[in-house]
Design an enzyme around this catalytic site. Sequence first.
Site, PDB file in Angstrom:
ATOM      1  N   HIS A   1       0.838  -1.195   0.000  1.00  0.00           N
ATOM      2  CA  HIS A   1       0.000   0.000   0.000  1.00  0.00           C
ATOM      3  C   HIS A   1       0.871   1.243   0.000  1.00  0.00           C
ATOM      4  CE1 HIS A   1       0.773  -1.100   4.217  1.00  0.00           C
ATOM      5  NE2 HIS A   1       0.765   0.191   4.479  1.00  0.00           N
TER       6      HIS A   1
ATOM      7  N   CYS B   1       1.744   3.112  11.887  1.00  0.00           N
ATOM      8  CA  CYS B   1       2.739   2.807  10.860  1.00  0.00           C
ATOM      9  C   CYS B   1       2.933   4.054  10.002  1.00  0.00           C
ATOM     10  CB  CYS B   1       2.309   1.613  10.014  1.00  0.00           C
ATOM     11  SG  CYS B   1       0.887   1.917   8.942  1.00  0.00           S
TER      12      CYS B   1
END
Length: 688
Positions: free
Chosen positions: A66, A198
């Site tokens: 991603h 993250c």
Amino acid sequence: MTQLITTELVELDQNLGNSPEDVIRHLASKVAASGRATEAEGLFADAFAREQKTATGVPGGIAIPHCRSAAVTVPTLAMARLSQPVDFGAKDGSADLIFFIAAPDGADQEHLKLLSKLARSLIKKDFTGALRSASSREEIVELVDGALADKPAHAATAPVGASAAAAGATAAAGADGGAGTAAGDGSRQKRLVAVTACPTGIAHTYMAADSLVAAAQEVGVDLQVETQGSSGAKPLDPAVIAAADAVIFAVDVDVRGKERFAGKPVINAPVKRGIDEPAKMVQEALAAADNPNARRVPHFGAEEQAENAATEKGEHIGQKLKKALLTGVSYMIPFVAGGGLLIALGFLLGGYNITSVADKIVLANNFGNLPEGGLAIYLGAVLFKIGALSMGFLVPALAGYIAYAIADRPGIAPGFVAGAVSGFMGAGFLGGIVGGLLAGYIAHLIGTWQVPRWLRGLMPVVIIPLLASIVASGLMFLVLGGPIAGLTTALNGWLSGMTGASAVVLGIILGLMMCFDLGGPVNKVAYAFAVAGLSAGSATNQAPWQIMATVMAAGMVPPLAMALATVLDKKVFSLAERENGKAAWLLGASFISEGAIPFAAADPLRVIPASMVGGAVTGALCMATGVTSQAPHGGIFVFFAIGNLLMFVISIVAGTIVSALAVLALKRSAAARAAKAAANVEPVPVTV
């Protein structure tokens, strides 16, 4: 709202290659072909760069590459069910279910929430089972849309157990977890809190949160999670934090509002471990809650030093020493940069003779009483004196912040004093290093003493600075200062006497060091060596100025070479690298070697050797032709401080061309070998 996934974005039971790079490139092309991204190469570059930071494989045969990318126009999901699984870095093996999440740089919150919800669904076994048993692209799209709408999956698989059901729990739920026990022993139910985060904040953040909640519920523990992701963060209730027995930080970035957890036992790990080993992390947190000696979140005062000490406990002595030296150099550089440029401006306005008259002029004259020679001489004297005073902090600042890196704030004063003693005795840069290390380790040692409570408040502000200054500076005066001063004098004499071949060899060595790690420790050692001797340069001793010019010119080569290479042959560089190449022109011209780091990170085995060859050429030419620099930074923009400016420019151009041609040759050779290898492999048929 635009649909996140369509049938044209789904690949079923196909072989997309043998590596994550192959799969991501294929899915990026599919997104671009659907009109949801402006171009495939830029999207691939952003996604693969994210993959290189942290592998996106998660347990259960799943991978979620991603990224956010300027190339993406519509938030998009592309999905592939692979006939040949590919290793995306998960501990339990290769992945056959790949979800590629592509978000625009400015994606709206509603879309980001949907993307995050999908990522959380992927830890549910009924959902992944349904994806594996789906017979058509339409069924895949229906399953994904159902997951986003919280509909149950209809997999033709066995019912899932409690862990899968628990994984669906909302990670940030504020309700109390019930009256169960942590270990079935009748004790009070343990309460944990966690933060997950993250770099991208789309997938791993939320999957780690749900995995931790599921693992905690399996052992009867109340765990509440704050997800600091891209779709927003709802802070934990202060009362929940206060009641927690321990905290888990599963993060790859800094925790926002970390001070809220001060004093809590803490387990700190990368976010991916929260997905791979949630049960272990929960057990570690429970153990920490019962351990009075467990590491704790600092109070950002006295306990911060203790946390740093615990973090560094496993470091090798060489690593600690390197960290301390680089800290000292980094804090020293602003004094040198400002001071060196001011001295150079003073010479420009007042001439080299300003060194002998500056003190008298600045004390006896002003704008209403200009000295002989007028305004230029007066301003030159003022600028030179400010620069000289700034340069006077070079050794004390170096020593002070070396000591600071070792002993924190109590080490600053002893370090500065030891550095001042070093300068007074003529021990210079080497003495500053020795004095700073002495002051830091002595202050650190004194800080470990067990003293009565009434004396603790005086330790960091009075006792430690006093005793460490006496011991460290006393050793410099009585034992070490004289020998180090003699060594410094001999070194300066050797450098001043270097001519011909020996000077060229030194230039080659300095050029190689400046290009070896592009702003890293080796680069900093060469730079620190140059700036340390800058103040010793004069019209009659220009060797320190020559070394400074050599170091600066060589450090400019890597970014300029990469910029030139992207112009000479665009095909061997990705779109992202070509964009970085445009910025590298200015970075290189400004003497910012780090401008080449994106290229080195993507292809170190070709970029770094090529940069070193060009840096060696530039270094040799600078030393051979006597180029000088009275400024420690600024690149071509401090041309007024460069002696023999023409050869300075020619040396940089020569090194830049050599490095650019070398990196292109290496990249083309690698591409040719890869093409030859691919031609010898029988292609695997792809079904449509």
